[in-house]
Design a protein around this motif. Structure first.
Motif, short mmCIF file in Angstrom:
data_model
loop_
_atom_site.label_atom_id
_atom_site.label_comp_id
_atom_site.label_asym_id
_atom_site.label_seq_id
_atom_site.Cartn_x
_atom_site.Cartn_y
_atom_site.Cartn_z
N ASN A 1 0.79 -1.23 0.00
CA ASN A 1 0.00 0.00 0.00
C ASN A 1 0.81 1.27 0.00
O ASN A 1 0.26 2.36 -0.09
CB ASN A 1 -0.92 0.02 1.23
CG ASN A 1 -1.92 -1.10 1.18
OD1 ASN A 1 -2.30 -1.53 0.10
ND2 ASN A 1 -2.33 -1.59 2.34
N PHE A 2 2.12 1.14 0.18
CA PHE A 2 2.93 2.35 0.24
C PHE A 2 4.08 2.29 -0.76
O PHE A 2 4.27 3.20 -1.56
CB PHE A 2 3.44 2.50 1.68
CG PHE A 2 4.19 3.77 1.93
CD1 PHE A 2 5.56 3.74 2.21
CD2 PHE A 2 3.56 5.00 1.87
CE1 PHE A 2 6.27 4.91 2.43
CE2 PHE A 2 4.27 6.18 2.10
CZ PHE A 2 5.62 6.13 2.38
N GLU A 3 4.83 1.23 -0.70
CA GLU A 3 5.99 1.16 -1.58
C GLU A 3 5.56 0.98 -3.03
O GLU A 3 6.10 1.60 -3.94
CB GLU A 3 6.90 0.01 -1.13
CG GLU A 3 8.29 0.04 -1.73
CD GLU A 3 8.47 -0.92 -2.89
OE1 GLU A 3 7.57 -1.76 -3.07
OE2 GLU A 3 9.47 -0.80 -3.60
N GLU A 4 4.57 0.13 -3.25
CA GLU A 4 4.12 -0.13 -4.62
C GLU A 4 3.55 1.13 -5.28
O GLU A 4 3.88 1.42 -6.43
CB GLU A 4 3.11 -1.29 -4.62
CG GLU A 4 2.58 -1.68 -5.98
CD GLU A 4 3.64 -2.19 -6.96
OE1 GLU A 4 4.73 -2.60 -6.50
OE2 GLU A 4 3.38 -2.14 -8.18
N PRO A 5 2.70 1.90 -4.58
CA PRO A 5 2.24 3.14 -5.20
C PRO A 5 3.39 4.08 -5.54
O PRO A 5 3.34 4.80 -6.56
CB PRO A 5 1.34 3.76 -4.12
CG PRO A 5 0.85 2.62 -3.32
CD PRO A 5 1.96 1.61 -3.34
N LEU A 6 4.41 4.10 -4.71
CA LEU A 6 5.56 4.95 -5.03
C LEU A 6 6.27 4.44 -6.28
O LEU A 6 6.69 5.23 -7.14
CB LEU A 6 6.54 4.98 -3.85
CG LEU A 6 6.18 5.97 -2.74
CD1 LEU A 6 7.08 5.75 -1.54
CD2 LEU A 6 6.30 7.39 -3.22
N LYS A 7 6.38 3.14 -6.37
CA LYS A 7 7.02 2.57 -7.56
C LYS A 7 6.20 2.91 -8.80
O LYS A 7 6.74 3.24 -9.86
CB LYS A 7 7.08 1.03 -7.43
CG LYS A 7 8.38 0.54 -6.94
CD LYS A 7 9.03 -0.69 -7.51
CE LYS A 7 8.34 -1.91 -7.85
NZ LYS A 7 8.77 -3.01 -6.97
N ASP A 8 4.88 2.81 -8.64
CA ASP A 8 3.96 3.13 -9.74
C ASP A 8 4.14 4.59 -10.18
O ASP A 8 4.12 4.91 -11.38
CB ASP A 8 2.53 2.87 -9.27
CG ASP A 8 1.51 3.31 -10.28
OD1 ASP A 8 0.95 4.42 -10.11
OD2 ASP A 8 1.29 2.59 -11.27
N TYR A 9 4.32 5.44 -9.18
CA TYR A 9 4.54 6.86 -9.46
C TYR A 9 5.80 7.03 -10.32
O TYR A 9 5.82 7.75 -11.33
CB TYR A 9 4.71 7.57 -8.12
CG TYR A 9 4.43 9.06 -8.10
CD1 TYR A 9 4.19 9.71 -6.89
CD2 TYR A 9 4.44 9.85 -9.24
CE1 TYR A 9 3.95 11.06 -6.82
CE2 TYR A 9 4.20 11.22 -9.18
CZ TYR A 9 3.96 11.82 -7.96
OH TYR A 9 3.74 13.18 -7.88
N VAL A 10 6.84 6.34 -9.93
CA VAL A 10 8.09 6.41 -10.69
C VAL A 10 7.88 5.92 -12.12
O VAL A 10 8.32 6.57 -13.08
CB VAL A 10 9.19 5.57 -10.00
CG1 VAL A 10 10.42 5.50 -10.88
CG2 VAL A 10 9.55 6.15 -8.65
N ARG A 11 7.18 4.83 -12.26
CA ARG A 11 6.93 4.29 -13.61
C ARG A 11 6.14 5.29 -14.45
O ARG A 11 6.39 5.45 -15.64
CB ARG A 11 6.12 3.00 -13.52
CG ARG A 11 6.85 1.82 -12.94
CD ARG A 11 5.94 0.62 -12.98
NE ARG A 11 6.29 -0.36 -11.97
CZ ARG A 11 5.44 -0.89 -11.09
NH1 ARG A 11 4.18 -0.52 -11.09
NH2 ARG A 11 5.87 -1.76 -10.22
N TYR A 12 5.19 5.93 -13.81
CA TYR A 12 4.37 6.90 -14.52
C TYR A 12 5.24 8.02 -15.06
O TYR A 12 5.11 8.45 -16.20
CB TYR A 12 3.31 7.47 -13.57
CG TYR A 12 1.94 7.50 -14.19
CD1 TYR A 12 0.91 6.71 -13.70
CD2 TYR A 12 1.67 8.30 -15.30
CE1 TYR A 12 -0.34 6.72 -14.27
CE2 TYR A 12 0.42 8.32 -15.89
CZ TYR A 12 -0.59 7.52 -15.37
OH TYR A 12 -1.83 7.53 -15.95
N VAL A 13 6.12 8.48 -14.20
CA VAL A 13 7.02 9.56 -14.63
C VAL A 13 7.88 9.09 -15.80
O VAL A 13 8.13 9.85 -16.74
CB VAL A 13 7.89 10.03 -13.45
CG1 VAL A 13 8.97 10.98 -13.91
CG2 VAL A 13 7.02 10.72 -12.41
N GLN A 14 8.30 7.85 -15.75
CA GLN A 14 9.10 7.32 -16.87
C GLN A 14 8.28 7.26 -18.15
O GLN A 14 8.79 7.53 -19.25
CB GLN A 14 9.65 5.94 -16.51
CG GLN A 14 10.79 6.03 -15.53
CD GLN A 14 11.14 4.70 -14.92
OE1 GLN A 14 10.38 3.73 -15.02
NE2 GLN A 14 12.28 4.65 -14.26
#
Lengths: 402, 566
Positions: A270-283
């Motif tokens: 619920n926390f680390e995965e959304p952050l990872k998703d955020y990073v992917r989105y930026v990419q």
């Protein structure tokens, strides 16, 4: 493994199949991961369930089986066709071999794929894509065929990574000004590019720390477990009341260890995965920026060429050359191409404007939810730790008074 | 609402905090362990418990152990426990940023009996309630390098370190209330050796290691500091021991100015000489100059080679069950106790290792929380600077709330940890004490061995005398040379008989000491361990509550994002 909950943080009336039938809806869920195949060839397949009342679809409900590379196909197609739109990111392909089929990883991937499809289904332009319809409805053989057909060769994951890297290097070249300065120089766009690049760095750092936080939860849990066991053994050597006290202490310690492991998993999902998703989105946005750069370059070059052709044509007309006819045709062709390139470029620009707004709002929402869940989880954990230890106090008091 | 300047300041202070800690952490595993160790040792600042005064005995070995009954006063409620309450002053970095230690008031005012208990230091103390006004406090400080004066022609002597040992006391046996001496580590070794000789059978706290290897490996400064702390701990333990604190050796060590007037262990040369002189006499079993008292001291080192051999032979024959020695360690109770002590020691070792891991894990948790907070602070600043949309500002605000709480939580974890270390330190202390117990048991065993050796010597001497008498009686008119030998033998037998009796008395005395000490240890250990558990638990509760509050606040601040159906 049915996904019964709403996809993380996607809101909107498009999701509920129970909304009045007059309202158009398209709801997708990715469920039920199943391991197929053997050994190196093994992979996970998912059930993709589509519920809709849209006329373009083959009926109110459709279930198909899809695998990861099908999702990749969909993303690539959308990326090709909808330039300027931030295509929702996919979870990473590669994973440490032994982790690849762990229950945690499979669930995390399933959830991420579910979000991926739903984001597409919610996007005003993307949801109309024919490729989406194919993805959601085509039978497995057809899907396989489409996937293989992509460029006539079977794309290996490595190819995608390479493409991505090329795009990234192109983009950074552009930003670093390594290429000829055929790029936009509007202040607003410069600011945006700078923002996106910086954002990725910051987010990656935050995500790294979040991942380590998960690990520390696990380690603390483990050490509490070991401590509990050791203390119990020590208690066995001692007489009363110390022995009993140690035994109770050990038991509580072991109990808390379990709670910590649970929280570790929650933080991961619920926390680390959304952050990872955020990073992917930026990419993904960076990839779009690269596309815009290419389109801009093309628009400029073609405009340049058109002008040259025009000048050439005028020249020929003045000299009443017999090449005028040819030149005129060429000129018209180039002009059409140039206008098309300009149109493409401008469409990217327009799309991006809307996309940025959408992206920021979406991210605020998604991050807010992630923070909220994280805070709640940590509070819950801390409270249960306090409760567990507190329950020992009366007994310890009683023992001390003896 | 934090403006960007505050975030900047915030960030800088947090960053400098982190930078300072970064430089402390050069390697991962070892350093964190050594940090733990030095944390453990530097945290032993708790004031020494007041101790009951016992009448000084001239020779504790021969006085009846009755004084113990005086010190067995009821362990009622404490005063100024040595294991302090969990809420000590927050460490200095708490001064950074967060003036809101407003959480403090919440905890104090909370209904929870547990956390309030800690404030009133309702901890079990080993101090007895009655004569709590007596105290003795030792501090070890200001290490200094000094040069060894040398008479040799070679210029430059070796350097060594001295420490200032300050004693504050109101005990009458000491000729003052405040005094200081300078001692070097070698003096401590001497003190420890002399105590070991004088207090056989007692659980004497073990002295700090010589650890030559460590001194090469560590930075000089760190090593000296570690040693200073260890010395302080050792001396404090010595004065905590109800019997040893009255010893002349200790008094002399703490008070006598200048060179330590105790016979040094390294004074081997003169002893060798003494030993060599006595050796022929011992060899022939004649009394000569060997007094009974000397004979019953444990055989050791260069001195009593022959005696060592004899005792070794005896112990071997004991083991092999050859000759049946009249005194055998039949005391099942003792053997059981020994076994139990050994088990206990193993479990304490294990528990203290796991305690170390726990502390490390808590430490790591605190650190990563802090780093996470810092990362989000940077993000907050970034979003605010670059904001084009309100959604960005909203997100920046959410991040700021999260970051603030993460940093706060980080600080709480670290405070929790420094307290945890103090409490679980008890386990480490008892490792040392278990060694002391082993020492005490060993004293008993060696005393028993001495007795058995003397007994068997006595019986062999008597056997020889019998034979001589039998032989002599067959000679008509008496056998002059044999009669002379018989007389000499009888002399030796008498001395040996005296020695044997002395040895038996000593053995019994040591047995008594053992028993009392183990009793005392068991009692104190029970109290200390319960204390430790209480302190540890109260600590955990307190800080868990604080951390929960911090996160509950963020959950409230982000409640608009609550998507759960319940």
């Amino acid at each position: 493994m049915e996904s019964t909950e709403q996809p993380r943080s996607i809101s909107g009336s498009m999701q509920s199949p129970r909304s009045p039938s007059s309202q158009p809806y398209l709801s997708v869920s990715v469920t039920d991961p199943v391991k197929l195949g053997n050994g190196v060839q093994a992979y996970i397949s998912y059930r993709v369930i589509t519920k809709t009342n849209l006329p373009e679809y083959q009926g109110p409900e459709k279930i198909v089986i899809r695998r990861y590379s099908d999702f990749v196909w969909l993303r690539d197609r959308l990326f090709e066709k909808y330039k300027g739109i931030f295509i929702p990111p996919l979870p990473e392909k590669s994973a440490v071999e032994k982790f690849r089929f762990s229950a945690e990883f499979i669930e995390m991937r399933r959830a991420a794929l579910d979000i991926f499809v739903n984001r597409i289904a919610l996007h005003p332009e993307l949801r109309q894509s024919e490729d989406l319809r194919t993805f959601l409805q085509a039978d497995e053989e057809t899907m396989d065929r489409f996937r293989f057909q992509e460029t006539g060769i079977f794309k290996k994951p490595a190819d995608f990574m390479q493409m991505f890297r090329d795009v990234q290097s192109k983009v950074s070249d552009a930003v670093l000004g390594k290429e000829k300065p055929v790029e936009e120089t509007t202040a607003a766009y410069e600011k945006l590019k700078h923002y996106i690049f910086e954002l990725e760095n910051h987010l990656a750092e935050a995500q790294k720390h979040a991942y380590r936080l998960v690990k520390r939860h696990r380690e603390l849990g483990q050490s509490l477990l070991d401590f509990g066991k050791a203390v119990k053994l020590l208690g066995a050597c001692e007489g009363e009341p110390t022995g009993k006290a140690f035994s109770d202490l050990g038991t509580k310690s072991e109990l808390l260890s379990i709670k910590l492991q649970k929280e570790a998993q929650q933080v991961l999902m619920n926390f680390e995965e959304p952050l990872k998703d955020y990073v992917r989105y930026v990419q993904s946005i960076k990839a779009t920026i690269a596309e815009r750069g290419t389109a801009f370059k093309q628009h400029c070059e073609l405009a340049e060429t058109t002008k040259l052709k025009e000048i050439n044509l005028d020249k020929l007309m003045l000299t009443r050359s017999d090449k005028v006819g040819e030149a005129e045709i060429e000129y018209r062709e180039i002009k059409a191409e140039s206008e098309e390139a300009t149109r493409k470029f401008e469409r990217i620009v327009n799309r991006m404007e809307d996309e940025i707004v959408r992206f920021q709002e979406q991210k605020t929402e998604e991050m807010g939810v992630a923070f909220h869940q994280f805070a709640k989880g940590q509070a819950r954990l801390a409270n249960s730790i306090a409760d567990a230890w507190r329950s020992l106090l009366p007994k310890l008091e009683a023992s001390s008074a003896v | 609402m934090m403006g960007s300047e505050n975030v900047e300041e915030f960030k800088e202070e947090m960053e400098s905090l982190f930078l300072r800690e970064e430089s402390d952490r050069d390697f991962n595993g070892d350093k964190s362990n050594s940090n733990y160790r030095s944390a453990m040792s530097t945290l032993s600042d708790s004031p020494h418990p007041s101790i009951l005064v016992t009448p000084a005995d001239s020779d504790p070995l021969f006085a009846p152990p009755s004084y113990y009954s005086e010190s067995r006063s009821p362990r009622s409620k404490p005063n100024g426990g040595n294991r302090d309450s969990s809420y000590l002053e927050p460490p200095s970095y708490a001064d950074v940023i967060f003036s809101p230690f407003d959480d403090n008031s919440e905890i104090n005012g909370s209904d929870d009996g547990g956390s309030r208990h800690s404030q009133s230091s309702d901890t079990l103390s080993r101090s007895s309630s009655s004569l709590s006004s007596d105290f003795i406090k030792i501090t070890v400080s200001s290490p200094q390098k000094e040069q060894e004066a040398t008479n040799s022609m070679i210029p430059g002597g070796t350097t060594y370190v001295t420490y200032q040992i300050t004693t504050r006391t109101n005990l009458p046996e000491y000729g003052g209330s405040d005094f200081s001496v300078r001692r070097r580590f070698r003096d401590v070794v001497t003190l420890a050796d002399r105590l070991a000789e004088s207090y056989r059978g007692f659980c004497i706290p073990p002295r700090p290691d010589k650890s030559v290897v460590e001194s090469q490996v560590m930075q000089k400064q760190e090593f000296v500091e570690q040693r200073r702390v260890a010395l302080e701990k050792y001396l404090r333990r010595l004065v905590a021991h109800p019997v040893i604190r009255n010893s002349d050796e200790l008094k002399v060590f703490l008070q006598a100015q200048g060179k330590l007037p105790l016979a040094t262990s390294t004074d081997v040369a003169s002893r060798m000489l003494d030993g060599a002189v006595k050796l022929p006499k011992q060899l022939f079993g004649e009394s000569g100059g060997a007094s009974a008292v000397e004979v019953v001291q444990p055989a050791r080192g260069g001195r009593d080679l022959l005696r060592l051999f004899k005792e070794l032979r005896q112990s071997v024959s004991n083991d092999w069950g050859g000759s049946k020695p009249p005194v055998v360690e039949e005391d099942k109770g003792f053997l059981e106790k020994k076994e139990k002590m050994h088990d206990l020691e193993q479990q304490i070792i294990n528990a203290s290792q796991q305690a170390e891991s726990l502390v490390k894990a808590q430490q790591d948790m605190g650190e990563i929380m802090g780093e996470l907070g810092l990362a989000f602070i940077k993000l907050t600043k970034f979003e605010n600077e670059e904001a084009v949309f309100n959604s960005q500002r909203a997100r920046a605000n959410d991040m700021k709330n999260l970051a603030t709480s993460a940093v706060k939580a980080s600080r709480f974890y670290r405070e929790l940890n420094s307290q945890t270390v103090k409490h679980l330190d008890t386990l480490h202390d008892y490792l040392g004490l278990m060694m002391a117990v082993q020492g005490a048991f060993a004293d008993r065993s060696s005393a028993l061995l001495t007795v058995q050796t003397l007994l068997s010597e006595l019986s062999s001497l008597e056997g020889r005398a019998e034979k001589l008498e039998a032989a002599s009686s067959k000679v008509f008119g008496g056998d002059k040379s044999r009669i002379k030998k018989i007389e000499e033998l009888k002399e030796t037998i008498k001395v040996t008989e005296d020695s044997k009796n002395l040895a038996i008395r000593q053995y019994e005395q040591i047995k008594g000491n053992n028993w009392c000490e183990v009793e005392r240890l068991d009692r104190e250990r029970r109290a200390d361990f319960l204390n430790m558990m209480k302190g540890f638990v109260v600590n955990q509760v307190g800080y868990a509550e604080k951390i929960a509050n911090v996160w509950t606040k963020v959950a409230e601040e982000t409640s608009q994002y609550n998507r759960e159906s319940s």
